[in-house]
Design a protein around this motif. Structure first.
Motif, short mmCIF file in Angstrom:
data_model
loop_
_atom_site.label_atom_id
_atom_site.label_comp_id
_atom_site.label_asym_id
_atom_site.label_seq_id
_atom_site.Cartn_x
_atom_site.Cartn_y
_atom_site.Cartn_z
N ASP A 48 0.93 -1.07 -0.07
CA ASP A 48 0.12 0.01 -0.07
C ASP A 48 0.88 1.24 0.06
O ASP A 48 1.98 1.28 0.64
N PRO A 49 0.24 2.18 -0.70
CA PRO A 49 1.38 3.60 -0.88
C PRO A 49 1.46 4.30 0.45
O PRO A 49 2.22 4.77 0.69
N ILE A 50 0.24 4.36 1.44
CA ILE A 50 0.48 5.01 2.60
C ILE A 50 1.16 4.41 3.53
O ILE A 50 0.98 3.05 4.02
N ILE A 51 2.27 5.33 4.40
CA ILE A 51 2.83 4.77 5.36
C ILE A 51 2.36 5.66 6.45
O ILE A 51 2.85 6.86 6.50
N LEU A 52 1.91 5.23 7.65
CA LEU A 52 1.35 6.22 8.60
C LEU A 52 2.76 6.61 9.47
O LEU A 52 3.68 6.05 9.49
N PRO A 53 2.78 7.91 9.95
CA PRO A 53 1.58 8.93 10.07
C PRO A 53 1.17 9.68 8.75
O PRO A 53 0.11 10.06 8.45
N ASN A 110 9.16 9.69 2.99
CA ASN A 110 7.99 9.08 2.73
C ASN A 110 7.92 7.74 3.37
O ASN A 110 7.10 7.01 3.86
N PHE A 111 9.23 7.12 3.09
CA PHE A 111 9.43 5.60 3.57
C PHE A 111 9.15 5.38 5.19
O PHE A 111 8.93 4.34 5.75
N ARG A 112 9.73 6.78 5.68
CA ARG A 112 9.58 6.54 7.31
C ARG A 112 8.04 6.89 7.86
O ARG A 112 8.25 7.16 8.91
N GLY A 113 7.25 7.34 6.63
CA GLY A 113 5.97 7.70 7.12
C GLY A 113 5.71 9.16 7.41
O GLY A 113 4.90 9.41 8.30
N LEU A 114 6.78 10.10 6.96
CA LEU A 114 6.71 11.40 7.29
C LEU A 114 6.33 12.36 5.98
O LEU A 114 6.79 11.84 4.96
N ASN A 115 5.99 13.36 6.34
CA ASN A 115 5.93 14.34 4.99
C ASN A 115 7.36 14.98 4.97
O ASN A 115 7.80 15.63 5.80
N PRO A 116 7.81 14.89 3.79
CA PRO A 116 9.21 15.42 3.68
C PRO A 116 9.34 17.04 3.59
O PRO A 116 10.37 17.51 3.90
N ARG A 117 8.25 17.73 3.43
CA ARG A 117 8.32 19.29 3.39
C ARG A 117 7.76 19.59 4.87
O ARG A 117 8.17 20.64 5.54
N PHE A 118 6.55 19.41 5.22
CA PHE A 118 5.57 19.94 6.41
C PHE A 118 5.26 19.04 7.38
O PHE A 118 4.07 19.04 7.86
N SER A 119 6.23 18.12 7.94
CA SER A 119 6.02 17.18 8.79
C SER A 119 5.44 17.82 10.18
O SER A 119 5.89 18.82 10.88
N ARG A 120 4.20 17.33 10.60
CA ARG A 120 3.71 17.64 11.93
C ARG A 120 3.53 16.71 12.89
O ARG A 120 3.49 16.72 14.04
N GLU A 121 4.47 15.48 12.42
CA GLU A 121 4.71 14.28 13.24
C GLU A 121 6.33 14.12 13.65
O GLU A 121 6.48 13.08 14.63
N GLY A 122 7.00 14.74 13.09
CA GLY A 122 8.47 14.12 13.24
C GLY A 122 9.05 14.93 14.20
O GLY A 122 8.51 15.68 14.81
N SER A 123 10.67 14.61 14.17
CA SER A 123 11.31 15.25 15.02
C SER A 123 11.74 16.60 14.78
O SER A 123 11.60 17.05 13.80
N VAL A 124 12.89 17.12 15.69
CA VAL A 124 13.22 18.68 15.24
C VAL A 124 14.10 18.22 14.03
O VAL A 124 14.27 19.18 13.10
N PHE A 125 14.86 17.14 13.98
CA PHE A 125 15.61 16.71 12.90
C PHE A 125 14.92 16.58 11.73
O PHE A 125 15.18 17.31 10.57
N ASP A 126 13.40 16.26 11.75
CA ASP A 126 12.77 16.10 10.35
C ASP A 126 12.19 17.63 10.17
O ASP A 126 11.98 17.83 8.88
N ILE A 127 11.86 18.29 10.99
CA ILE A 127 11.49 19.55 10.68
C ILE A 127 12.78 20.38 10.08
O ILE A 127 12.31 21.30 8.99
N ILE A 128 13.87 20.35 10.54
CA ILE A 128 14.98 21.01 9.86
C ILE A 128 15.24 20.45 8.44
O ILE A 128 15.27 21.22 7.60
N ALA A 129 15.15 19.23 8.18
CA ALA A 129 15.14 18.44 6.80
C ALA A 129 14.21 18.99 6.06
O ALA A 129 14.32 19.44 4.90
N GLY A 130 12.99 19.36 6.35
CA GLY A 130 11.93 20.03 5.80
C GLY A 130 12.30 21.23 5.22
O GLY A 130 11.91 21.69 4.23
N ILE A 131 12.89 21.94 6.22
CA ILE A 131 13.20 23.64 5.95
C ILE A 131 14.20 23.60 5.01
O ILE A 131 14.16 24.32 4.12
#
Length: 301
Positions: A48-53, A110-131
């Motif tokens: 399935d293409p969807i990987i939560l969250p 996306n394979f980690r289940g996170l929005n690569p740009r505007f993640s609301r579920e990720g860590s600080v690291f993921d937010i920085i990666a999105g920025i």
């Protein structure tokens, strides 16, 4: 001498610049996107293409394909830019670095289940990666703008003028697409209003790097009046540009482009005008190819 100038060649003994000439590493970088997309396509066949969250692997598939096509198109046109060696090398490697970062973040997140740009579920690291992904996108926008300026600075006579004309229109379309991309960054979303989707404007605008360049490639090989060749490129390219502007207006109003209302219908009519000029260009190209093949066969007899 006059004929040489008209054809865009300074010297008949001077080799004509070719598509992709000297851009092996950009072609390799584009291939990475296609390989990633192919791998993701196999994954999607079984999973399935969807990987939560937040992850959606389909987004990674379409993104890697789109960036692969974009970088391949840049590799095709960069040889005609007349950048000095140092500037061209810098442009090349900036495109490569930004593309590789984009591939990595879009795919991994996306394979980690996170929005690569505007993640609301990720860590600080993921937010920085999105920025940084946003910064990476702005670098691509800037590079495309610099390339556009460079092509419009070219002075006649130029190598392969019909192709250059198509490239100029294509880069203007890319500029509009990039405005859509900046719009998404500011909104931190791709949706506007009730049903508008900026990704449509963004994607169609970028496809001009194929749709507006190919007719020029066809027509420089066609045996028809030079004035008609230029007119066909102008009419088709202007129709394409107007269509994406109309799509942008429809999207800005918060409406989907996939409805039978005034702006989408107008966009379809304009795209049919572009398609008509492209089909005619392709037909003239095939006529030339058939004639050349016939003459070769006739000589062999």
């Amino acid at each position: 001498m006059a004929n040489s100038m008209k054809s865009g060649r300074h010297d008949t003994n001077e080799p004509v610049i070719k598509l992709f000439e000297g851009e092996k590493w950009l072609v390799v970088t584009s291939s990475i996107g296609f390989i990633l997309a192919a791998g993701i396509a196999i994954y999607l066949f079984f999973q399935d293409p969807i990987i939560l969250p937040e992850g959606n692997v389909k987004d990674a598939f379409s993104f890697n394909t789109a960036i692969g096509v974009f970088i391949l198109s840049i590799a095709a046109i960069l040889p005609f830019s007349q950048f000095r060696d140092r500037s061209r090398k810098m442009m090349r490697w900036l495109f490569i670095i930004t593309a590789l970062y984009a591939y990595a973040v879009e795919t991994i997140q996306n394979f980690r289940g996170l929005n690569p740009r505007f993640s609301r579920e990720g860590s600080v690291f993921d937010i920085i990666a999105g920025i940084l992904f946003g910064v990476d996108s702005l670098v691509l926008v800037t590079l495309a703008l610099l390339l556009t300026i460079q092509f419009f600075r070219l002075k006649a006579p130029v190598e392969r003028p019909l192709l250059i004309l198509g490239i100029r229109y294509a880069l203007l379309s890319v500029f509009v697409a990039n405005l859509g991309g900046v719009w998404m960054i500011l909104l931190q979303d791709r949706f506007t209003g009730d049903a508008g989707n900026l990704i449509v404007l963004h994607g169609i605008g970028f496809h001009a790097l194929q749709t507006l360049i190919v007719p020029g490639w066809f027509l420089e090989r066609a045996q028809i009046n030079e004035k008609l060749k230029k007119s066909l490129i102008h009419y088709g390219s202007i129709a394409w540009m107007l269509s994406i502007i109309v799509i942008g207006i429809q999207t800005g109003l918060g409406n989907t482009v996939f409805e039978l209302s005034t702006f989408p219908i107008l966009a379809i009519i304009l795209l049919f005008i572009w398609l008509g000029t492209t089909i005619f260009a392709g037909w003239q190209f095939l006529k030339r190819v058939r004639k050349s093949t016939f003459l070769k066969q006739d000589r062999s007899l």
